[in-house]
Design a protein around this motif. Structure first.
Motif, PDB file in Angstrom:
ATOM      1  N   GLY A 177     -47.133 -34.530  -8.632  1.00 34.02           N
ATOM      2  CA  GLY A 177     -46.289 -34.651  -9.825  1.00 34.02           C
ATOM      3  C   GLY A 177     -45.787 -33.299 -10.277  1.00 34.02           C
ATOM      4  N   VAL A 178     -45.637 -33.143 -11.593  1.00 30.19           N
ATOM      5  CA  VAL A 178     -45.055 -31.907 -12.112  1.00 30.19           C
ATOM      6  C   VAL A 178     -46.147 -30.987 -12.667  1.00 30.19           C
ATOM      7  CG1 VAL A 178     -43.425 -30.926 -13.771  1.00 30.19           C
ATOM      8  CG2 VAL A 178     -42.862 -33.030 -12.571  1.00 30.19           C
ATOM      9  N   LEU A 179     -46.917 -31.473 -13.632  1.00 29.27           N
ATOM     10  CA  LEU A 179     -47.984 -30.627 -14.184  1.00 29.27           C
ATOM     11  C   LEU A 179     -49.076 -31.501 -14.798  1.00 29.27           C
ATOM     12  CD1 LEU A 179     -46.926 -28.879 -17.524  1.00 29.27           C
ATOM     13  CD2 LEU A 179     -45.631 -30.721 -16.505  1.00 29.27           C
ATOM     14  N   PRO A 180     -50.310 -30.983 -14.839  1.00 28.72           N
ATOM     15  CA  PRO A 180     -51.411 -31.793 -15.362  1.00 28.72           C
ATOM     16  C   PRO A 180     -51.486 -31.683 -16.883  1.00 28.72           C
ATOM     17  CG  PRO A 180     -52.263 -29.731 -14.487  1.00 28.72           C
ATOM     18  CD  PRO A 180     -50.773 -29.676 -14.353  1.00 28.72           C
ATOM     19  N   SER A 181     -50.615 -32.389 -17.546  1.00 29.33           N
ATOM     20  CA  SER A 181     -50.553 -32.316 -19.001  1.00 29.33           C
ATOM     21  C   SER A 181     -50.254 -33.717 -19.529  1.00 29.33           C
ATOM     22  CB  SER A 181     -49.436 -31.347 -19.406  1.00 29.33           C
ATOM     23  OG  SER A 181     -49.283 -31.321 -20.799  1.00 29.33           O
ATOM     24  N   PRO A 182     -50.910 -34.145 -20.612  1.00 24.86           N
ATOM     25  CA  PRO A 182     -51.817 -33.399 -21.468  1.00 24.86           C
ATOM     26  C   PRO A 182     -53.191 -33.207 -20.821  1.00 24.86           C
ATOM     27  CG  PRO A 182     -51.718 -35.680 -22.159  1.00 24.86           C
ATOM     28  CD  PRO A 182     -50.728 -35.539 -21.064  1.00 24.86           C
ATOM     29  N   PRO A 183     -53.966 -32.235 -21.343  1.00 25.53           N
ATOM     30  CA  PRO A 183     -55.296 -31.988 -20.777  1.00 25.53           C
ATOM     31  C   PRO A 183     -56.178 -33.237 -20.801  1.00 25.53           C
ATOM     32  CG  PRO A 183     -54.678 -30.231 -22.299  1.00 25.53           C
ATOM     33  CD  PRO A 183     -53.631 -31.286 -22.423  1.00 25.53           C
ATOM     34  N   ALA A 184     -55.884 -34.146 -21.740  1.00 25.32           N
ATOM     35  CA  ALA A 184     -56.693 -35.369 -21.836  1.00 25.32           C
ATOM     36  C   ALA A 184     -56.658 -36.155 -20.526  1.00 25.32           C
ATOM     37  CB  ALA A 184     -56.171 -36.248 -22.975  1.00 25.32           C
ATOM     38  N   PHE A 185     -55.589 -36.001 -19.756  1.00 28.33           N
ATOM     39  CA  PHE A 185     -55.507 -36.727 -18.488  1.00 28.33           C
ATOM     40  C   PHE A 185     -56.568 -36.203 -17.523  1.00 28.33           C
ATOM     41  CE2 PHE A 185     -53.798 -37.279 -14.171  1.00 28.33           C
ATOM     42  CZ  PHE A 185     -53.724 -38.660 -14.150  1.00 28.33           C
ATOM     43  N   ASP A 233     -53.905 -30.595  -4.950  1.00 26.75           N
ATOM     44  CA  ASP A 233     -52.763 -31.107  -5.713  1.00 26.75           C
ATOM     45  C   ASP A 233     -51.455 -30.753  -5.048  1.00 26.75           C
ATOM     46  OD1 ASP A 233     -51.187 -28.889  -7.062  1.00 26.75           O
ATOM     47  OD2 ASP A 233     -53.183 -28.354  -7.794  1.00 26.75           O
ATOM     48  N   ASP A 234     -50.451 -31.503  -5.467  1.00 23.35           N
ATOM     49  CA  ASP A 234     -49.074 -31.292  -5.016  1.00 23.35           C
ATOM     50  C   ASP A 234     -48.230 -31.215  -6.294  1.00 23.35           C
ATOM     51  OD1 ASP A 234     -46.644 -31.517  -3.408  1.00 23.35           O
ATOM     52  OD2 ASP A 234     -46.587 -33.610  -4.051  1.00 23.35           O
ATOM     53  N   LEU A 235     -48.746 -30.458  -7.257  1.00 23.25           N
ATOM     54  CA  LEU A 235     -48.067 -30.356  -8.550  1.00 23.25           C
ATOM     55  C   LEU A 235     -47.064 -29.205  -8.524  1.00 23.25           C
ATOM     56  CD1 LEU A 235     -51.227 -30.765 -10.803  1.00 23.25           C
ATOM     57  CD2 LEU A 235     -49.391 -32.456 -10.562  1.00 23.25           C
ATOM     58  N   LEU A 236     -45.917 -29.461  -9.111  1.00 27.12           N
ATOM     59  CA  LEU A 236     -44.879 -28.426  -9.130  1.00 27.12           C
ATOM     60  C   LEU A 236     -45.386 -27.144  -9.780  1.00 27.12           C
ATOM     61  CD1 LEU A 236     -41.941 -27.397  -8.849  1.00 27.12           C
ATOM     62  CD2 LEU A 236     -41.420 -28.569 -10.973  1.00 27.12           C
ATOM     63  N   ASN A 237     -46.113 -27.261 -10.881  1.00 23.26           N
ATOM     64  CA  ASN A 237     -46.489 -26.015 -11.560  1.00 23.26           C
ATOM     65  C   ASN A 237     -47.833 -25.459 -11.073  1.00 23.26           C
ATOM     66  OD1 ASN A 237     -48.600 -27.153 -13.141  1.00 23.26           O
ATOM     67  ND2 ASN A 237     -48.015 -25.870 -14.878  1.00 23.26           N
ATOM     68  N   CYS A 238     -48.432 -26.120 -10.074  1.00 18.15           N
ATOM     69  CA  CYS A 238     -49.675 -25.560  -9.521  1.00 18.15           C
ATOM     70  C   CYS A 238     -49.485 -25.222  -8.050  1.00 18.15           C
ATOM     71  CB  CYS A 238     -50.827 -26.529  -9.773  1.00 18.15           C
ATOM     72  SG  CYS A 238     -51.185 -26.697 -11.540  1.00 18.15           S
ATOM     73  N   SER A 239     -49.952 -26.104  -7.156  1.00 21.36           N
ATOM     74  CA  SER A 239     -50.008 -25.663  -5.752  1.00 21.36           C
ATOM     75  C   SER A 239     -48.622 -25.414  -5.149  1.00 21.36           C
ATOM     76  CB  SER A 239     -50.755 -26.695  -4.909  1.00 21.36           C
ATOM     77  OG  SER A 239     -49.915 -27.756  -4.555  1.00 21.36           O
ATOM     78  N   ARG A 240     -47.611 -26.152  -5.605  1.00 20.05           N
ATOM     79  CA  ARG A 240     -46.300 -25.989  -4.964  1.00 20.05           C
ATOM     80  C   ARG A 240     -45.697 -24.604  -5.175  1.00 20.05           C
ATOM     81  NH1 ARG A 240     -42.604 -30.830  -6.665  1.00 20.05           N
ATOM     82  NH2 ARG A 240     -44.330 -32.294  -6.949  1.00 20.05           N
ATOM     83  N   ARG A 241     -46.259 -23.837  -6.118  1.00 22.65           N
ATOM     84  CA  ARG A 241     -45.721 -22.492  -6.297  1.00 22.65           C
ATOM     85  C   ARG A 241     -46.833 -21.443  -6.302  1.00 22.65           C
ATOM     86  NH1 ARG A 241     -44.858 -20.804 -12.031  1.00 22.65           N
ATOM     87  NH2 ARG A 241     -46.690 -21.636 -13.049  1.00 22.65           N
ATOM     88  N   LEU A 242     -48.099 -21.920  -6.280  1.00 26.31           N
ATOM     89  CA  LEU A 242     -49.201 -20.967  -6.364  1.00 26.31           C
ATOM     90  C   LEU A 242     -50.046 -20.898  -5.089  1.00 26.31           C
ATOM     91  CD1 LEU A 242     -50.477 -21.803  -9.973  1.00 26.31           C
ATOM     92  CD2 LEU A 242     -48.993 -19.916  -9.292  1.00 26.31           C
ATOM     93  N   PHE A 258     -49.859 -40.122  -8.411  1.00 26.25           N
ATOM     94  CA  PHE A 258     -48.580 -39.494  -8.772  1.00 26.25           C
ATOM     95  C   PHE A 258     -48.473 -39.518 -10.291  1.00 26.25           C
ATOM     96  CE2 PHE A 258     -47.869 -41.011  -4.461  1.00 26.25           C
ATOM     97  CZ  PHE A 258     -47.269 -39.917  -3.872  1.00 26.25           C
ATOM     98  N   TYR A 259     -48.519 -38.344 -10.869  1.00 24.45           N
ATOM     99  CA  TYR A 259     -48.519 -38.245 -12.321  1.00 24.45           C
ATOM    100  C   TYR A 259     -47.151 -37.677 -12.727  1.00 24.45           C
ATOM    101  CZ  TYR A 259     -50.325 -37.204 -16.962  1.00 24.45           C
ATOM    102  OH  TYR A 259     -50.537 -37.170 -18.314  1.00 24.45           O
ATOM    103  N   VAL A 260     -46.294 -38.553 -13.216  1.00 23.20           N
ATOM    104  CA  VAL A 260     -44.875 -38.218 -13.303  1.00 23.20           C
ATOM    105  C   VAL A 260     -44.406 -38.075 -14.745  1.00 23.20           C
ATOM    106  CG1 VAL A 260     -42.573 -38.944 -12.574  1.00 23.20           C
ATOM    107  CG2 VAL A 260     -44.544 -39.556 -11.198  1.00 23.20           C
ATOM    108  N   VAL A 261     -43.621 -37.040 -14.978  1.00 22.02           N
ATOM    109  CA  VAL A 261     -42.995 -36.858 -16.289  1.00 22.02           C
ATOM    110  C   VAL A 261     -41.756 -37.762 -16.338  1.00 22.02           C
ATOM    111  CG1 VAL A 261     -41.884 -35.184 -17.821  1.00 22.02           C
ATOM    112  CG2 VAL A 261     -43.745 -34.456 -16.326  1.00 22.02           C
ATOM    113  N   PRO A 262     -41.595 -38.566 -17.396  1.00 17.92           N
ATOM    114  CA  PRO A 262     -40.406 -39.421 -17.471  1.00 17.92           C
ATOM    115  C   PRO A 262     -39.117 -38.611 -17.368  1.00 17.92           C
ATOM    116  CG  PRO A 262     -41.965 -39.982 -19.215  1.00 17.92           C
ATOM    117  CD  PRO A 262     -42.480 -38.738 -18.557  1.00 17.92           C
TER     118      PRO A 262
END
Lengths: 443, 369
Positions: free
Chosen positions: B228-236, B250-259, B311-315
Motif C-alpha cells: 500500500g502507501v503507508l502504515p497509518s493510522p498507527p492504530a492499524f 512490506d511493499d509500502l510506498l513510504n517504507c520499503s519501496r523507497r528505503l 493491501f492497505y490502501v488510501v482512498p
C-alpha cells in the motif's frame, strides 16, 4: 510485425469498397435525418456533422480489418502520434472511444464491468470503460482491434500510465511511454533535451514492433501535416469569436475527434478545411449556432459526454452560447511550436506544453486570454470526478477569475462518461442559481 | 536518542534550526534526493499524514482527492508550516502535482517551492542523464536560495550517511523477515518512519539500537506482507500486533519501496545518487510493470514465508487502485491469500476494518485471532 498478405488484401478491399459503400449508406441515413423541422433555439445544423460521422464511422469500420495489415497501436490523446504514423501504425484512441461510449450511454455499463473485476469506481471513467471493453468485448464501434503496442504520454495525466500498464499486463504487449516532466515553472533546456532524447530512444522499439524502418524525412512531412491540422483546428475554434458564433462548443466537442484521433492524416486536414469553409460562410451570412445569442460562455474541462445534448439545450433556450473551452483549445495551442526542421525538439516542446502539463498559473493566464478574445460573459466549470489534473485547482481558478475579472461562474460536479456520478437534480439546481445570478449581474 | 525516546517532530525541527542553523524544508511524498538537502545543511521534513482535522482544504480541492495530498495542503492552510523555510514537491502523482501548483501559484505562502521530476522509465539512458542533471539543478537552486556554497566534503559525507541508513534499513528488514527482531509492528515502523524528520546523525543511532533488539517473538507471530502507501493510522499496526500478525516485509510506498534499496556502487556522488534512484524497488509511480510488482510481492511472500498479503490502501490513490485487481488476481493464482482494506489516514480505525482484518487473521491461522 510483417503484414499478412491476406489480411492486407482484405483491408484494402474494405478501404476501397467496403468503406465507400458504408459512406453512401451513412449519407442516406443522414439525409433522412436532416428533414426535421427547424429547432426553436438552435440555428441550422452544420453540414459537416454528417461528414464527421462518415469520417469516424470509416475510421472505426476500417480498424476492424487493420490487424495484420497494419501494426496497431492504442494511443493516449496527448502522445506524439507522428512517430507512429511514420511506421504506418493504425491508431486507436481509447479516450476518444471512451467519449463515444459516454455519448452512446454505454459508459456506465462498461465501467460496471471493470468494477466487477475489482477496479474501483473512484478511477477514471475512460480507463474503466477501456478495461470494461477488455473484459467484455463490448463497444458501440462494433469491434476494436487488439493492439500490438501501447503508446502513452503522461502530459495529460499520470492516470494513463497506470491504465496502460494494466492493458500491457493483460495483453502482454509493450508499452512505450513518453515521459513529460510537469511544467511547474518555465520549460527548461534540460527538460527539452530529456524529452527529445526519449523520442529518439523509442524509435528502435517502434521499428521492432512495426517491422518497418523509421524515416526522418517522412516524419518531417507528417509533422508538417499535423501542424497544419492543428492550425486549421485553431482557425475553426477562432470562428467562434464572431457574433453570433457560427457553432457552439458542444459542436466543437464533437468535431474535436479528428484532431485527436486522425492528427497528421489527410482525412483530418480535409475535414477541417471543409468545416472552416462552412463556418466562415455562416459568419459571413450571420448564421449563428443559436437562434438568439444573448450571452457568451466559456467551458472548462472535458465534456459531460452523456449529457451534451441536454446541457446544450438548457443553455440554448436561454440564449447562452458556449464560444470557447480550455479543453478544445488544447489541440490548437501548441501546434505553432512544431517545426519540421527540428522534429524531435519541437515535438518535445509542443507536446510538453499542453494545458494539463502546465501549472495552474498558466491555466489562469490562458483562461483570461480566452475570456478576453472570445468576449466571454460567464464561465461554467465541470469538476469531473474522473479527471483529477483538470479538476484539482478549479476552485481557486474560479475565485481568482471572479476577483480579477468579476466574471460570474459556476462549478458543476459531474463526470465525463459515468452517469452514476451525475446528479441531475443537483446540477440543474446549481445551474438555475447560476442563471439567476448571471442574469442579475450581466443585465 | 533511542527507539523508545523519539522526539516530537515540531520541537525537534525547532531545535535543529536553533542548534545547528539548519534550514527546514517540508517535503511532499515520495522519493527525493535527501542527501542533496543534508549536504547543504537543510533538514527535510516529510509531509505524509499530518494529524490535522480536515476543513480548509475543501475550499481548494474536490472531495475525491487522496488523503495524503489533502492533508499536506491542510497542514499548510492551517498555518502549521510557519517554521518551514520552503517546500519540495517531488512529482509523484496527479494529486500532489496539482496541490503543488496550488501552493506555488495561488496560496502566497511566502515560502519558496522546489520541484523534482521522477523519471518514469528505468531502462532509459535519457532518464538517467535527466535525473543526474536534476540533482545538480536542485542543488544549485537550493544553494542560491539559502545562500550556501557547494561543499564537496559535505556531499560525500551526506552520501555516506545515506548509505549507512540504507544498510541499516536493509539489515532491519532482513531481521524482520527472518523473525529475528523482537519488536512490535508499531515500534518497527515508528523507528523507520522517524527518518521522515530526523537528521541522519540522529536517525542512525535509533536504527542501530533497533538492530540490537534481536530475538524472535514469543509466542511466534504469523508473518504477513503489507502493501500500500503507508502504515497509518498507527492504530492499524497496533491491531496487527493484537492479532499476532507480524509484518515480515512490506511493499509500502513510504517504507520499503523507497528505503529498502539494494547495495550499489560508490563513486561520484551525483552518479551514486542517480544509481540509487534507479535501484529502488519496483513502484507504480515510477512505471514499473505489473509483472515486476507481482514478482516482488511473490518474492517477499516466499522469502518471509508470509501467510498472506494485506493491501492497505488510501482512498482515491490512483497508482495503488489501478494495480490492485491484477495484483490480487495474480497472487490468488499462486495460492497467496490476500486482503484489501481501504482506510483514510489518521482517522480512527473503523470497526468494519478491524472485523475484516480479524477475519483474515483467522483465515491465515494467526493464534490470537
Amino acid at each position: 510485425m510483417q503484414p499478412n498478405l491476406l489480411k492486407s488484401l482484405r483491408y484494402r478491399f474494405m478501404k476501397n469498397l467496403g468503406a465507400p459503400l458504408l459512406t453512401v449508406l451513412e449519407q442516406r441515413r443522414a439525409t433522412g435525418k436532416r428533414n426535421r423541422g427547424p429547432h426553436p433555439h438552435f440555428g441550422p445544423p452544420l453540414r459537416c456533422n454528417a461528414r464527421l460521422r462518415q469520417l469516424l464511422t470509416r475510421h472505426y469500420f476500417l480498424s476492424r480489418y487493420a490487424k495484420g495489415a497494419h501494426p496497431v497501436a492504442w494511443v493516449t490523446s496527448g502522445a506524439p502520434v507522428e512517430l507512429l504514423r511514420v511506421l504506418d501504425f493504425y491508431t486507436i484512441y481509447p479516450e476518444n472511444h471512451g467519449a463515444l461510449c459516454g455519448a452512446k450511454r454505454m459508459g456506465t455499463e462498461l465501467c460496471t464491468a471493470a468494477e466487477a473485476h475489482g477496479y474501483s469506481q473512484e478511477l477514471c471513467a475512460y480507463a474503466r470503460i477501456d478495461l470494461g471493453h477488455h473484459f467484455t468485448g463490448k463497444t458501440p464501434a462494433g469491434k476494436l482491434p487488439r493492439p500490438d503496442l501501447l503508446f502513452a504520454s503522461n502530459n495529460i495525466c499520470q492516470t494513463v500510465v497506470y491504465w496502460y500498464r494494466a492493458l500491457a499486463h493483460y495483453w502482454n504487449i509493450p508499452l512505450v511511454l513518453f515521459d513529460t516532466p510537469f511544467n511547474y515553472e518555465a520549460l527548461s533546456d534540460m527538460q527539452i533535451e530529456y524529452m527529445s532524447a526519449q523520442l529518439q530512444e523509442m524509435i528502435p522499439v517502434l521499428e521492432r514492433v512495426s517491422g518497418r524502418r523509421f524515416d526522418v524525412v517522412r516524419l518531417q512531412q507528417i509533422i508538417g501535416s499535423a501542424k497544419e491540422c492543428s492550425a486549421l483546428w485553431g482557425q475553426v475554434l477562432d470562428t467562434m469569436k464572431a457574433r453570433p458564433a457560427p457553432m457552439t462548443i458542444f459542436d466543437a466537442f464533437v468535431h474535436l475527434a479528428p484532431i485527436v484521433s486522425l492528427r497528421g492524416l489527410e482525412g483530418c486536414r480535409t475535414h477541417y478545411r471543409t468545416l472552416l469553409d462552412e463556418l466562415r460562410e455562416r459568419v459571413n451570412r450571420g448564421i449563428g449556432a443559436l437562434t438568439v445569442e444573448r450571452k457568451r460562455l466559456m467551458w472548462d474541462n472535458i465534456a459531460v459526454w452523456f449529457k451534451v445534448r441536454e446541457l446544450a439545450g438548457m443553455f440554448a433556450e436561454r440564449g447562452l452560447n458556449f464560444v470557447t473551452a480550455t479543453y478544445t483549445n488544447a489541440w490548437a495551442e501548441t501546434g505553432t511550436m512544431i517545426d519540421p526542421q527540428r522534429p524531435f525538439e519541437s515535438l518535445a516542446r509542443a507536446y510538453s506544453q499542453v494545458i494539463l502539463n502546465n501549472n495552474l498559473k498558466h491555466r489562469l493566464d490562458l483562461m483570461k486570454r480566452l475570456i478576453r478574445e472570445f468576449e466571454v460573459d460567464g464561465l461554467v466549470m465541470h469538476s469531473a470526478r474522473s479527471c483529477k489534473p483538470y479538476s484539482i485547482g478549479q476552485y481557486d481558478l474560479k475565485r481568482i477569475l471572479a476577483d480579477q475579472l468579476q466574471i460570474p461562474s459556476v462549478i458543476i460536479e459531474a463526470d465525463i462518461a459515468d452517469s452514476r456520478s451525475f446528479s441531475e437534480k443537483q446540477v440543474i439546481a446549481q445551474l438555475e442559481l447560476f442563471f439567476e445570478a448571471f442574469e442579475d449581474r450581466t443585465e | 536518542m533511542t527507539p523508545t525516546d523519539l522526539p516530537e517532530r515540531k520541537a525537534y525541527l525547532l531545535h535543529q534550526k536553533a542548534e545547528h542553523q539548519r534550514n527546514v524544508l517540508g517535503v511532499f511524498p515520495a522519493v527525493y534526493p535527501r542527501e542533496i538537502l543534508w549536504s547543504l545543511n537543510i533538514l527535510p521534513v516529510e509531509i505524509w499524514d499530518p494529524p490535522v482535522p480536515i476543513g480548509r482544504s475543501a475550499a481548494h480541492v474536490p472531495p475525491n482527492i487522496c488523503d495524503v495530498a489533502r492533508r499536506g495542503l491542510e497542514l499548510i492552510l492551517q498555518g502549521h508550516c510557519g517554521d518551514l523555510d520552503g517546500f519540495l514537491f517531488p512529482h509523484t502523482c496527479d494529486s500532489i502535482q496539482n496541490v503543488a501548483s496550488i501552493v506555488n501559484d495561488y496560496l502566497g505562502t511566502g515560502k519558496p517551492s522546489f520541484f523534482f521530476h521522477l523519471p518514469r522509465e528505468s531502462e532509459s539512458r535519457a532518464a538517467r542523464a535527466f535525473y543526474r542533471l536534476q540533482l545538480e539543478s536542485l542543488s544549485s537552486a537550493l544553494r542560491k536560495h539559502f545562500h550556501r556554497s557547494l561543499d564537496t566534503g559535505m556531499l560525500v559525507e551526506s552520501l555516506q550517511w545515506g548509505q549507512r541508513i540504507d544498510a541499516a534499513i536493509r539489515t532491519l528488514y532482513e531481521l524482520r523477515g527472518q523473525d529475528r527482531l523482537d519488536v512490535s509492528n508499531s515500534r518497527f515502523y515508528s523507528v523507520l518512519r522517524a527518518g521522515e524528520y530526523l537528521h541522519p546523525s540522529d536517525h542512525l543511532p535509533c536504527l542501530a539500537q533497533l538492530i540490537e533488539t534481536t530475538g524472535s517473538a514469543k509466542p511466534p507471530k504469523t508473518p504477513v506482507v503489507l502493501s500500500g502507501v503507508l502504515p497509518s493510522p498507527p492504530a492499524f499496526l497496533s491491531l496487527l500486533d493484537e492479532l499476532d500478525l507480524r509484518v515480515a516485509a512490506d511493499d509500502l510506498l513510504n517504507c520499503s519501496r523507497r528505503l529498502q534499496v539494494p547495495d550499489g556502487p560508490a563513486g561520484n556522488p551525483y552518479e551514486a545518487l542517480t544509481d540509487r534512484y534507479f535501484r529502488l524497488p519496483v513502484c507504480p509511480t515510477r512505471n514499473s510493470t505489473l509483472a515486476q510488482r507481482v514478482n516482488r510481492l511473490l518474492s517477499l511472500v516466499g522469502s518471509t514465508r508470509a501467510a498472506g498479503v494485506i493491501f492497505y490502501v488510501v482512498p482515491f490513490c490512483d497508482p495503488e487502485l489501478f494495480d490492485l485487481p491484477p495484483l490480487v488476481a495474480e497472487l490468488k493464482k499462486q495460492g497467496v491469500r490476500t486482503l484489501v482494506v481501504e482506510a483514510g489516514l489518521n482517522r480512527q480505525l473503523s470497526g468494519q476494518v478491524a472485523v475484516r482484518v480479524e477475519a483474515f487473521a483467522e483465515m491465515i491461522g494467526s493464534g490470537a485471532a
